[in-house]
Design a protein around this motif. Sequence first.
Motif, PDB file in Angstrom:
ATOM      1  N   ILE A 182       0.840  -1.205   0.000  1.00  0.00           N
ATOM      2  CA  ILE A 182       0.000   0.000   0.000  1.00  0.00           C
ATOM      3  C   ILE A 182       0.870   1.247   0.000  1.00  0.00           C
ATOM      4  CG2 ILE A 182      -1.704   1.315   1.306  1.00  0.00           C
ATOM      5  CD1 ILE A 182      -2.743  -1.372   2.402  1.00  0.00           C
ATOM      6  N   ASN A 183       1.891   1.266   0.857  1.00  0.00           N
ATOM      7  CA  ASN A 183       2.768   2.428   0.942  1.00  0.00           C
ATOM      8  C   ASN A 183       3.511   2.670  -0.364  1.00  0.00           C
ATOM      9  OD1 ASN A 183       2.025   2.935   3.598  1.00  0.00           O
ATOM     10  ND2 ASN A 183       3.686   1.696   4.451  1.00  0.00           N
ATOM     11  N   ARG A 184       3.941   1.589  -1.018  1.00  0.00           N
ATOM     12  CA  ARG A 184       4.635   1.754  -2.297  1.00  0.00           C
ATOM     13  C   ARG A 184       3.714   2.364  -3.341  1.00  0.00           C
ATOM     14  NH1 ARG A 184       7.656  -4.145  -2.818  1.00  0.00           N
ATOM     15  NH2 ARG A 184       9.360  -3.744  -1.352  1.00  0.00           N
ATOM     16  N   ALA A 185       2.459   1.911  -3.357  1.00  0.00           N
ATOM     17  CA  ALA A 185       1.498   2.472  -4.313  1.00  0.00           C
ATOM     18  C   ALA A 185       1.261   3.951  -4.027  1.00  0.00           C
ATOM     19  CB  ALA A 185       0.186   1.700  -4.247  1.00  0.00           C
ATOM     20  N   CYS A 186       1.178   4.299  -2.747  1.00  0.00           N
ATOM     21  CA  CYS A 186       1.002   5.706  -2.378  1.00  0.00           C
ATOM     22  C   CYS A 186       2.176   6.544  -2.872  1.00  0.00           C
ATOM     23  CB  CYS A 186       0.866   5.844  -0.867  1.00  0.00           C
ATOM     24  SG  CYS A 186      -0.685   5.212  -0.183  1.00  0.00           S
ATOM     25  N   VAL A 187       3.384   6.032  -2.682  1.00  0.00           N
ATOM     26  CA  VAL A 187       4.587   6.758  -3.110  1.00  0.00           C
ATOM     27  C   VAL A 187       4.581   6.966  -4.611  1.00  0.00           C
ATOM     28  CG1 VAL A 187       7.094   6.592  -3.364  1.00  0.00           C
ATOM     29  CG2 VAL A 187       6.024   6.058  -1.169  1.00  0.00           C
ATOM     30  N   ARG A 188       4.205   5.940  -5.374  1.00  0.00           N
ATOM     31  CA  ARG A 188       4.196   6.057  -6.833  1.00  0.00           C
ATOM     32  C   ARG A 188       3.250   7.164  -7.295  1.00  0.00           C
ATOM     33  NH1 ARG A 188       6.872   1.379  -8.579  1.00  0.00           N
ATOM     34  NH2 ARG A 188       6.737  -0.351  -7.089  1.00  0.00           N
ATOM     35  N   TYR A 189       2.107   7.285  -6.635  1.00  0.00           N
ATOM     36  CA  TYR A 189       1.171   8.344  -7.010  1.00  0.00           C
ATOM     37  C   TYR A 189       1.657   9.716  -6.552  1.00  0.00           C
ATOM     38  CZ  TYR A 189      -2.487   5.648  -9.196  1.00  0.00           C
ATOM     39  OH  TYR A 189      -3.198   4.883 -10.084  1.00  0.00           O
ATOM     40  N   ARG A 190       2.253   9.785  -5.395  1.00  0.00           N
ATOM     41  CA  ARG A 190       2.777  11.071  -4.927  1.00  0.00           C
ATOM     42  C   ARG A 190       3.883  11.576  -5.850  1.00  0.00           C
ATOM     43  NH1 ARG A 190       2.837   8.598   0.822  1.00  0.00           N
ATOM     44  NH2 ARG A 190       0.757   9.124   1.617  1.00  0.00           N
ATOM     45  N   GLU A 191       4.660  10.647  -6.396  1.00  0.00           N
ATOM     46  CA  GLU A 191       5.723  11.035  -7.325  1.00  0.00           C
ATOM     47  C   GLU A 191       5.164  11.692  -8.588  1.00  0.00           C
ATOM     48  OE1 GLU A 191       9.107   7.671  -6.169  1.00  0.00           O
ATOM     49  OE2 GLU A 191       7.753   7.345  -7.879  1.00  0.00           O
ATOM     50  N   LEU A 192       3.910  11.421  -8.885  1.00  0.00           N
ATOM     51  CA  LEU A 192       3.244  12.053 -10.025  1.00  0.00           C
ATOM     52  C   LEU A 192       2.581  13.377  -9.643  1.00  0.00           C
ATOM     53  CD1 LEU A 192       1.470   9.006 -11.726  1.00  0.00           C
ATOM     54  CD2 LEU A 192       3.608  10.107 -12.404  1.00  0.00           C
ATOM     55  N   GLY A 193       2.681  13.729  -8.360  1.00  0.00           N
ATOM     56  CA  GLY A 193       2.052  14.963  -7.899  1.00  0.00           C
ATOM     57  C   GLY A 193       0.610  14.802  -7.499  1.00  0.00           C
ATOM     58  N   ARG A 194       0.133  13.563  -7.372  1.00  0.00           N
ATOM     59  CA  ARG A 194      -1.249  13.329  -6.957  1.00  0.00           C
ATOM     60  C   ARG A 194      -1.343  13.467  -5.440  1.00  0.00           C
ATOM     61  NH1 ARG A 194      -3.029   9.985 -11.472  1.00  0.00           N
ATOM     62  NH2 ARG A 194      -5.044   9.510 -10.525  1.00  0.00           N
ATOM     63  N   GLN A 195      -2.461  14.010  -4.966  1.00  0.00           N
ATOM     64  CA  GLN A 195      -2.673  14.213  -3.538  1.00  0.00           C
ATOM     65  C   GLN A 195      -3.161  12.907  -2.909  1.00  0.00           C
ATOM     66  OE1 GLN A 195      -1.925  17.092  -1.821  1.00  0.00           O
ATOM     67  NE2 GLN A 195      -1.037  17.712  -3.786  1.00  0.00           N
ATOM     68  N   ILE A 196      -2.248  12.207  -2.262  1.00  0.00           N
ATOM     69  CA  ILE A 196      -2.549  10.917  -1.636  1.00  0.00           C
ATOM     70  C   ILE A 196      -2.213  11.007  -0.158  1.00  0.00           C
ATOM     71  CG2 ILE A 196      -2.039   8.454  -1.604  1.00  0.00           C
ATOM     72  CD1 ILE A 196      -3.406   9.352  -4.151  1.00  0.00           C
ATOM     73  N   SER A 197      -3.231  10.895   0.693  1.00  0.00           N
ATOM     74  CA  SER A 197      -2.990  10.983   2.135  1.00  0.00           C
ATOM     75  C   SER A 197      -3.500   9.771   2.894  1.00  0.00           C
ATOM     76  CB  SER A 197      -3.641  12.250   2.709  1.00  0.00           C
ATOM     77  OG  SER A 197      -5.046  12.253   2.459  1.00  0.00           O
ATOM     78  N   SER A 198      -4.134   8.824   2.190  1.00  0.00           N
ATOM     79  CA  SER A 198      -4.686   7.649   2.858  1.00  0.00           C
ATOM     80  C   SER A 198      -4.824   6.516   1.850  1.00  0.00           C
ATOM     81  CB  SER A 198      -6.062   7.964   3.447  1.00  0.00           C
ATOM     82  OG  SER A 198      -7.006   8.165   2.397  1.00  0.00           O
ATOM     83  N   PRO A 199      -4.974   5.277   2.331  1.00  0.00           N
ATOM     84  CA  PRO A 199      -5.208   4.156   1.415  1.00  0.00           C
ATOM     85  C   PRO A 199      -6.434   4.383   0.531  1.00  0.00           C
ATOM     86  CG  PRO A 199      -4.597   3.309   3.560  1.00  0.00           C
ATOM     87  CD  PRO A 199      -4.785   4.803   3.722  1.00  0.00           C
ATOM     88  N   ARG A 200      -7.456   5.011   1.079  1.00  0.00           N
ATOM     89  CA  ARG A 200      -8.648   5.269   0.270  1.00  0.00           C
ATOM     90  C   ARG A 200      -8.319   6.166  -0.920  1.00  0.00           C
ATOM     91  NH1 ARG A 200     -14.016   4.592   0.715  1.00  0.00           N
ATOM     92  NH2 ARG A 200     -15.393   6.065  -0.337  1.00  0.00           N
ATOM     93  N   ASP A 201      -7.414   7.130  -0.707  1.00  0.00           N
ATOM     94  CA  ASP A 201      -7.024   8.013  -1.803  1.00  0.00           C
ATOM     95  C   ASP A 201      -6.340   7.230  -2.918  1.00  0.00           C
ATOM     96  OD1 ASP A 201      -8.013  10.251  -0.507  1.00  0.00           O
ATOM     97  OD2 ASP A 201      -6.081  10.813   0.361  1.00  0.00           O
ATOM     98  N   VAL A 202      -5.445   6.320  -2.532  1.00  0.00           N
ATOM     99  CA  VAL A 202      -4.721   5.575  -3.567  1.00  0.00           C
ATOM    100  C   VAL A 202      -5.640   4.577  -4.254  1.00  0.00           C
ATOM    101  CG1 VAL A 202      -3.820   3.645  -2.181  1.00  0.00           C
ATOM    102  CG2 VAL A 202      -2.486   4.547  -4.091  1.00  0.00           C
ATOM    103  N   ILE A 203      -6.612   4.024  -3.535  1.00  0.00           N
ATOM    104  CA  ILE A 203      -7.601   3.144  -4.175  1.00  0.00           C
ATOM    105  C   ILE A 203      -8.410   3.931  -5.200  1.00  0.00           C
ATOM    106  CG2 ILE A 203      -9.712   1.808  -3.792  1.00  0.00           C
ATOM    107  CD1 ILE A 203      -8.517   1.050  -1.043  1.00  0.00           C
ATOM    108  N   ARG A 204      -8.806   5.144  -4.805  1.00  0.00           N
ATOM    109  CA  ARG A 204      -9.589   5.972  -5.737  1.00  0.00           C
ATOM    110  C   ARG A 204      -8.761   6.310  -6.981  1.00  0.00           C
ATOM    111  NH1 ARG A 204     -14.101   8.576  -4.942  1.00  0.00           N
ATOM    112  NH2 ARG A 204     -13.934   8.417  -2.675  1.00  0.00           N
ATOM    113  N   ALA A 205      -7.500   6.689  -6.779  1.00  0.00           N
ATOM    114  CA  ALA A 205      -6.637   7.044  -7.908  1.00  0.00           C
ATOM    115  C   ALA A 205      -6.430   5.844  -8.831  1.00  0.00           C
ATOM    116  CB  ALA A 205      -5.294   7.554  -7.395  1.00  0.00           C
ATOM    117  N   ALA A 206      -6.184   4.679  -8.242  1.00  0.00           N
ATOM    118  CA  ALA A 206      -5.968   3.479  -9.053  1.00  0.00           C
ATOM    119  C   ALA A 206      -7.228   3.089  -9.803  1.00  0.00           C
ATOM    120  CB  ALA A 206      -5.502   2.332  -8.162  1.00  0.00           C
ATOM    121  N   THR A 207      -8.385   3.291  -9.192  1.00  0.00           N
ATOM    122  CA  THR A 207      -9.654   3.013  -9.865  1.00  0.00           C
ATOM    123  C   THR A 207      -9.871   3.972 -11.020  1.00  0.00           C
ATOM    124  OG1 THR A 207     -10.620   2.206  -7.789  1.00  0.00           O
ATOM    125  CG2 THR A 207     -12.144   2.804  -9.547  1.00  0.00           C
ATOM    126  N   GLU A 208      -9.626   5.257 -10.785  1.00  0.00           N
ATOM    127  CA  GLU A 208      -9.810   6.262 -11.831  1.00  0.00           C
ATOM    128  C   GLU A 208      -8.890   6.008 -13.022  1.00  0.00           C
ATOM    129  OE1 GLU A 208      -9.070   9.842  -9.707  1.00  0.00           O
ATOM    130  OE2 GLU A 208     -11.104   9.980  -8.873  1.00  0.00           O
TER     131      GLU A 208
END
Length: 218
Positions: A182-208
Amino acid sequence: MTVRVVAVDDHPIVVEGIMSLIRSQTNDFELVGSAPTWSGLKAVIAALPARPDIALVDLHLAEEDAYEAIEVLSSSGIRVLLLTSELRAIPIRRAMAAGASGLALKSDPVTDILDVLQQVAAGQEAVSSDLAFALVSDESLVAHLAPREVEVLSLLADGVPRKSVGSRLDPPVALSTVNTYINRACVRYRELGRQISSPRDVIRAATEDGHLDGFTLQ
């Protein structure tokens, strides 16, 4: 020689409209059959006197696997052109990897779609616009998630409690390993400049982005 075209799209009238506009500009292409489902298109192709040259495939096929359709069509010698309104990079890249030769967005001008058709008919790979090119090849457009990361996020998106996710994997892993994914996925999205502050955020981003097709957030 006229290029024979078939199409699978759950809204056939859209494809027929586009092909009608193309025919107003050139007689090089003929729509010889279409169907709203992959099973329907297989029946259409089987009934044709000759194998079509190009298949237009939409990625929005209700309850059917468009990627399977692309693999079967391309392996049989029919060149596949994605003609779709899909604007998520992950499904489009999966389709290209399955064997599609080009991408044309339904929102693009007919002249651009015709240009892609001509290039695909000539045995080339092509896209219909700058957006289509980015969807196919821009490495900064979406996060690149490892298969295990996608699997963990998919289970979470499906409502599996985090503490139970590890036992659902094959082979099973500890909760600490699940947290690492989960943390690795969060980091990958943050590296793109996406606002990720929780697992729910990264789930939403991955779904989108299309990583978790078939999963919806409640």
